[in-house]
Design a protein around this motif. Structure first.
Motif, PDB file in Angstrom:
ATOM      1  N   GLY B  81     -17.230  30.400  -1.558  1.00  0.00           N
ATOM      2  CA  GLY B  81     -18.380  30.669  -2.411  1.00  0.00           C
ATOM      3  C   GLY B  81     -18.640  29.564  -3.414  1.00  0.00           C
ATOM      4  N   GLY B  82     -18.053  28.407  -3.188  1.00  0.00           N
ATOM      5  CA  GLY B  82     -18.294  27.280  -4.080  1.00  0.00           C
ATOM      6  C   GLY B  82     -17.392  27.301  -5.296  1.00  0.00           C
ATOM      7  N   ALA B  83     -17.356  26.186  -6.003  1.00  0.00           N
ATOM      8  CA  ALA B  83     -16.553  26.089  -7.223  1.00  0.00           C
ATOM      9  C   ALA B  83     -17.491  26.037  -8.421  1.00  0.00           C
ATOM     10  N   ASP B  84     -17.064  26.637  -9.516  1.00  0.00           N
ATOM     11  CA  ASP B  84     -17.901  26.618 -10.708  1.00  0.00           C
ATOM     12  C   ASP B  84     -17.708  25.348 -11.519  1.00  0.00           C
ATOM     13  N   TYR B  85     -16.520  24.772 -11.385  1.00  0.00           N
ATOM     14  CA  TYR B  85     -16.223  23.597 -12.194  1.00  0.00           C
ATOM     15  C   TYR B  85     -15.617  22.494 -11.341  1.00  0.00           C
ATOM     16  N   VAL B  86     -16.007  21.261 -11.659  1.00  0.00           N
ATOM     17  CA  VAL B  86     -15.292  20.118 -11.112  1.00  0.00           C
ATOM     18  C   VAL B  86     -14.410  19.596 -12.228  1.00  0.00           C
ATOM     19  N   VAL B  87     -13.125  19.509 -11.964  1.00  0.00           N
ATOM     20  CA  VAL B  87     -12.206  18.971 -12.958  1.00  0.00           C
ATOM     21  C   VAL B  87     -11.737  17.604 -12.483  1.00  0.00           C
ATOM     22  N   LEU B 194      -9.032  27.856  -4.276  1.00  0.00           N
ATOM     23  CA  LEU B 194      -9.365  27.086  -5.470  1.00  0.00           C
ATOM     24  C   LEU B 194      -8.558  27.571  -6.656  1.00  0.00           C
ATOM     25  N   ASP B 195      -8.372  26.676  -7.624  1.00  0.00           N
ATOM     26  CA  ASP B 195      -7.722  27.088  -8.862  1.00  0.00           C
ATOM     27  C   ASP B 195      -8.685  27.979  -9.656  1.00  0.00           C
ATOM     28  N   ARG B 196      -8.129  28.953 -10.349  1.00  0.00           N
ATOM     29  CA  ARG B 196      -8.976  29.796 -11.196  1.00  0.00           C
ATOM     30  C   ARG B 196      -9.122  29.131 -12.553  1.00  0.00           C
ATOM     31  N   LEU B 197     -10.327  29.133 -13.045  1.00  0.00           N
ATOM     32  CA  LEU B 197     -10.539  28.565 -14.375  1.00  0.00           C
ATOM     33  C   LEU B 197     -11.619  29.386 -15.079  1.00  0.00           C
ATOM     34  N   PHE B 198     -11.345  29.761 -16.327  1.00  0.00           N
ATOM     35  CA  PHE B 198     -12.213  30.653 -17.076  1.00  0.00           C
ATOM     36  C   PHE B 198     -12.530  31.847 -16.165  1.00  0.00           C
ATOM     37  N   ALA B 199     -13.799  32.245 -16.084  1.00  0.00           N
ATOM     38  CA  ALA B 199     -14.040  33.382 -15.203  1.00  0.00           C
ATOM     39  C   ALA B 199     -14.325  32.936 -13.778  1.00  0.00           C
TER      40      ALA B 199
END
Ligand code: SF4
Ligand code: SF4
Ligand code: SF4
Ligand code: FES
Ligand code: FES
Lengths: 542, 440, 152
Positions: B81-87, B194-199
């Motif tokens: 479902g895609g990633a919300d953040y690129v780190v 994916l890694d979880r980050l924030f929500a």
């Protein structure tokens, strides 16, 4: 629930889907040290002790088991040389800076560091680093010995996830990392759990050795009388004395692995005890008291009995029969903490309802078909001069007592553990047992669970267990009636009610064993007692 | 004659650092004038799926050290479902590695453009640049570049965190720093994803990986067509440091030359009257140690055991090449490494926390000539024990591998230290190289 | 029940400009907790040292327990409270290229505290050192002398 088949050292094992892999191994009887894991806390997999070799295709890889869930068809080898060597290597790492002071450590005998050495160690300790030695006070009841700490962070996670106070943190990094409060003392009502969950002797109580060594203590399964939550306890006894109270649980009992400090330390409070039966302030023989009470209560035309929420079901059962015999009306007082329920983030609750068995006493009167009034109703009757003899039971453990004003002219008998200050001087005082550690019977907690309470020690002096006193009143003198028999009679008379078709045997079979606490030390002995591992296995493996 | 041939054969081939010599390339107008921004423009004219397909067929691999295929990771991210953040991981705590820092300092727009392309591909709207707070120049350059290119579509935030940081700790370290936790990695729990980050979820990339994206997108993957090996197309920027005549940052084609070409050719070889003794081929943790005899290993990660399961033992790593000549004592080197590793250990896991501290202490004794009889055997035994999975992250294993490798390359010198002797005439004076390549 | 989150008794006096910057940082994160490391760095670079009274401030801004902030701060490289500090890289490349000579030279200079650090990320231009956070690499005896002389 769906089951999953995994293979441990070639043996197929079926477990519920979603089971933690380490728990599955332990339940299958495999000795696997797990210093950082606790089933009620998050799993950082940071001690790296619980290593197993997993077969992936033709190759093997080491995995930690505590932070994984079982996977269908998974093949694990615990005895693979690589896994054995890895675990014994981690044991060596753990000992690099650990002080060799088991001889003076309170935790010896139920220490997970010792257990890890016992099950995984290879006997080699060639390398050492200078240890750290620093004792710091974390709070009024808690000392941290940083030399013994293995930095498993169970305590930090407990403070974050269970007590919700975030009182601890890891400070510093690398080999300099330590557990710290950064100055703010830990003082809440759950601190004792830290002593249980610390795998080493790092966390202890201030003072000299507070209790007998682990191997001298006998655990007695009981239920906490501290409030209506009914937490499962284990009363540890040695040398005829109570040494400490611990939670007794494999996780399925009343409130998980925890016990609040009220329940854990309550019994230690120094209360002045009533140690002799008395008539009008003068110590007498029990027989004299029985005669006097029986005479007055039987003659009374409007007798009343004030039941206590600290009575067991069996005691209430006898009092119900006495009420019938004496044609007395029954009332039940209530001990309530005005501060209300205290609920922790995970749901652990210290109930405002501080009497452990109000629900049980009510159920008993219902089973006997006896009407029951509350404290206020009794007070009204007393005010209206509508009572001429009162048999009142105290037994409060916290100081909450009923408010009743008893006129001088009526006959008053009081059964209590301490000289009663909540009521006028009684005509007859019956010195009884404390619910903390001296009561035998059953309670029904606030959620309706029926559980056994057990006496670990005898009441002091001439004081006697409540059941013994009431049975003597019922039978006209001391006798061999027992709570066990009383419960069976109660069960029969409640053919469709709460106690139907039960006896102590059935209750016992439902109860978890008192021996060993699966987490927080003693898990190897638990496995041993359950016949799952044998000492010789380890001797052989060396 | 051999030397000449190799110099001729190995030359720089810049894709990642392309244009870095252009004056003021760190300024947006200059960057645009030299073709900057085209990759992002083109990427945004394509659907994320097509961008992913292009990167998959270009076979771009992550340059952090694990060499995973970037396109495949993106596809998986899409499937989730895609990633919300690129780190963007710019921490680079590995000794001898300074490539990402250079890229950020000197070519910040290339890095940002690459990060925005990645964000487009995985559907992220926020980018975090996780950087060592003490890299002041890089922070400044990136901040200016961020301000100069602010846009609605994607927000970019610089995330400075103070060190120390463990090495080879994996992607969860940067995520943990963003969560406001301790600078510690998370243990592998066997759950892919994916890694979880924030929500939401985050995908972590090393800065150098992203730096290839602008060129790849601008040319529809063409730049990788003819450059690099089959397993790993493209180039690698090697950070060559230590006792060579021309240390510096050299971007060369993968699969073209050997370690020797790099060190003795392009970097000038040993200083006058010195001979190369060993090379730490590192940058992803550390290892292996190449002695003068095995410098002919090809610079193709596809042939190395780690990452590709190839025939060459050891770890190809993330591009740090530290060169030692005959004035260097391997025991002293092992001690320094052990101390650095012990100092950078986060302390989360028991084997590394205690084990690296012990290794540092034992190697100090050995180096000082005060070792106990069993120390050397125990050092080796501890190193053999600290394997991946025994430690929570790659930090302790890479410490152990390097120390072990140094020992295996120079067993006599280690043994000699047990009797208090070091045969190496150490030269700790200040030295000046002939030149420093790609220095700004 | 809140002993773990003591509102730090001593509160730092926070200049308005610093508070504004801190709030801007916090606003850049979906959850305030994300700002913890940047805020620690902000405090450290503004105040030059870690003074425990700031933990409460950072804790409040980020919604993190004070003790956690303390613990994390103490796990970071912290500057010493006073005196000028020069961090000389003693990583492998710098060591081989003369870090020890650099240290010796600097130790002769009064009022400078020399600390040895691991790789500063300037290895190709070894030896390197950092002074007030500024990197000086490619050190030669002459450059070092000039740097020190520039002080006086
Ligand atoms: S004090 Fe005990 S529970 Fe806490 S980290 Fe140390 S060993 Fe673990
Ligand atoms: S919550 Fe209630 S029952 Fe449980 S330990 Fe505390 S006082 Fe006892
Ligand atoms: S190996 Fe363990 S202690 Fe070492 S850096 Fe990684 S997580 Fe931290
Ligand atoms: S790592 Fe599994 S129990 Fe600690
Ligand atoms: S070794 Fe000094 S900067 Fe890397």
């Amino acid at each position: 629930m769906a089951t999953v088949r995994i293979h441990i050292d070639g043996e197929p094992v079926d477990v519920d889907a979603g089971t933690n892999l380490l728990m599955a191994l332990l339940d299958a009887g495999h000795a696997m040290a797990h210093p950082c894991f606790h089933p009620s806390l998050s799993a950082p997999a940071s001690c790296r002790m619980c290593l197993a070799a997993e077969e992936v295709g033709d190759s093997l890889r080491l995995i930690t088991t505590c932070n994984r869930t079982v996977v269908e068809g998974q093949r694990l080898s615990l005895s693979h040389p690589q896994a054995v060597a890895a675990r014994s290597g981690v044991v060596e790492d753990m000992l690099l800076r650990h002080p060799a002071e088991c001889a003076i450590c309170e935790r010896a005998g139920e220490c997970e560091v010792q257990e890890a050495v016992f099950v995984h160690g290879n006997g080699a300790t060639g390398a050492t680093l200078p240890g750290r030695r620093k004792k710091v006070e974390l709070g009024p009841r808690l000392i941290l010995d940083r030399g013994r700490c293995i930095l498993c962070t169970r305590c930090v996670r407990f403070e974050a996830e269970v007590s919700g106070t975030d009182a601890l943190a890891v400070s510093g990094s690398g080999a300099d990392a330590v557990i710290d409060t950064c100055g703010a003392p830990i003082a809440h009502d759950m601190t004792g759990n830290l002593l249980d969950l610390c795998p080493s002797g790092a966390l202890s109580e201030p003072g000299e050795r507070l209790h007998a060594p682990a191997w001298q203590m006998t655990g007695i399964s009981s239920t906490c009388p501290g409030c209506a939550s009914g937490c499962a306890t284990r009363i540890d006894v040695a040398n005829g004395r109570v040494q400490r109270v611990k939670p007794r649980s494999d996780g399925a009992d009343a409130q998980g692995y925890w016990l609040c400090d009220v329940g854990r330390y309550g019994w230690q409070a120094e209360t002045e005890r009533l140690t002799t039966p008395q008539l009008r302030g003068t110590a007498v023989e029990w027989d004299a008291v029985f005669a006097e009470v029986a005479e007055h209560m039987e003659q009374a035309r409007r007798g009343a009995i004030l039941l206590s929420p600290f009575l067991s079901n069996e005691e209430a059962f006898l009092l119900g029969h006495l009420a019938r015999r004496w044609e007395a009306d029954l009332f039940l007082w209530q001990a309530t903490d005005p501060a209300g329920d205290r609920v922790w983030p995970t749901g652990f609750t210290i109930r405002a309802e501080r009497g452990p068995n109000r629900a049980g006493v009510r159920a008993v009167t219902q089973a006997l078909d006896l009407p029951l009034g509350d404290g206020a109703a009794l007070e009204r009757r007393l005010g209206a001069g509508d009572v001429d003899a009162l048999f009142a039971v105290g037994g409060s453990l916290h100081g909450e007592t009923p408010e009743v004003t008893v006129p001088d002219e009526l006959f008053l008998a009081v059964q209590d553990v301490q000289p009663s200050t909540w009521i006028r001087n009684p005509d007859a005082a019956l010195a009884s047992s404390s619910a903390w550690t001296e009561k035998e019977g059953t309670f029904v907690d606030g959620l309706g669970r029926l559980q056994r309470v057990r006496a670990a020690v005898e009441p002091p002096g001439e004081a006697r267990p409540d059941f013994w006193i009431l049975a003597a009143l019922w039978h006209g003198g001391p006798n061999r009636d027992s709570p066990d028999q009383a419960f069976s009679r109660l069960s029969r008379s409640s053919s469709s009610g709460s106690f139907a078709h039960l006896d102590y045997g059935i209750l016992e079979s439902r109860q978890r064993p008192a021996e060993g606490v699966a987490f927080g030390g003693g898990w190897t002995s638990q496995l041993q007692r359950r016949g799952l591992i044998a000492v010789e296995d380890h001797a052989k493996r060396r | 004659m051999r030397l000449l041939r190799e110099i001729a054969e190995m030359e720089e081939r810049r894709i990642l650092f392309e244009g870095i010599d252009t004056p003021d390339i760190d300024r947006w107008p200059v960057y645009c004038k030299h073709g900057g921004g085209q990759g992002l423009l083109r990427a945004r004219s394509l659907s994320p799926e097509n961008v992913i397909k292009e990167i998959q067929s270009a076979r771009l691999r992550g340059r952090g050290g694990a060499w995973r295929l970037v396109g495949d990771r993106w596809q998986q991210a899409q499937a989730e479902g895609g990633a919300d953040y690129v780190v963007v991981d710019l921490l680079e705590p590995d000794p001898g590695r300074f490539r990402d820092r250079k890229l950020a300092e000197r070519h910040p727009h290339r890095l940002l453009e690459g990060a925005r392309i990645a964000a487009h591909a995985v559907g992220a709207t926020s980018i975090f640049l996780c950087i060592d707070a003490e890299s002041l120049r890089a922070r400044q350059a990136l901040q200016q570049a961020i301000v100069a290119t602010q846009e609605q579509a994607t927000t970019i935030q610089l995330h400075p965190a103070r060190g120390p940081f463990p090495l080879a700790a994996g992607s969860s370290l940067a995520v943990e720093l963003l969560r406001g936790g301790r600078a510690e990695p998370q243990a592998d729990d066997g759950v892919a994803g994916l890694d979880r980050l924030f929500a939401g979820s985050a995908i972590v990339h090393s800065a150098s990986t992203l730096g290839y994206l602008p060129a790849l997108l601008a040319t529809a993957g063409d730049v990788f067509q003819t450059v690099g090996s089959e397993w790993a197309p493209g180039t690698q920027a090697f950070c060559v440091s230590g006792l060579v005549r021309r240390p510096g940052l050299y971007e060369v084609e993968l699969g073209r030359g050997t370690v020797r070409d790099l060190i003795e050719g392009i970097a000038g070889g040993a200083r006058p009257e010195r001979a190369i003794k060993f090379v730490l081929h590192a940058g992803y943790g550390s290892s292996p140690v190449l002695t003068a005899g095995d410098l002919d290993r090809p610079l193709d990660p596809g042939l190395w055991a780690d990452p590709a399961g190839g025939p060459l033992s050891g770890v190809f790593g993330g591009g740090a090449v530290i060169v030692a000549d005959d004035s260097v004592c391997p025991v002293d080197t092992a001690r320094r490494l052990a101390q650095a590793y012990a100092g950078a250990a986060c302390g989360k896991c028991l084997p590394c926390r205690e084990g690296t501290a012990w290794l540092a202490a034992a190697l100090s004794r050995l180096e000082a000539g005060t070792a106990q009889a069993n120390d050397l055997a125990w050092i080796i035994q501890r190193c053999n024990h600290l394997t991946p999975a025994v430690a929570l992250c790659g930090h302790a294993p890479s410490a152990a591998r390097s120390i072990r490798a140094l020992h295996d390359a120079f067993p006599e010198e280690f043994a000699a230290h047990l009797d208090g002797g070091c045969a190496v005439a150490k030269d700790l004076s200040m030295k000046v190289p002939d030149s420093i390549h790609m220095r700004y | 029940m809140n002993q773990g989150r003591p509102e730090a008794a001593a509160r730092p006096v926070v200049p308005e400009e610093l508070a504004d910057r801190a709030h801007a940082i916090v606003a850049a994160y979906p959850e305030p907790k994300g700002a913890l490391h940047p805020l620690l760095d902000l405090v450290l670079s503004e105040t030059g040292s870690w003074d425990g009274t700031w933990a409460g401030w950072v804790a409040q801004l980020t919604g993190t327990p004070v003790v956690t902030v303390h613990g994390i701060a103490r796990s970071r490289r912290l500057p010493e409270a006073d005196g000028e500090e020069i961090a000389v890289c003693t990583g492998l490349s710098c060591r081989w290229m003369g870090a020890e000579a650099v240290c010796q030279r600097l130790q002769e200079v009064p009022n400078i505290r020399v600390v040895a650090v691991n790789c500063l990320g300037a290895c190709s231009a070894a030896p390197a050192m950092a002074r007030n956070g500024r990197l000086h690499d490619g050190l030669t005896p002459e450059r070092l002398d000039a740097l020190v002389a520039g002080d006086r």
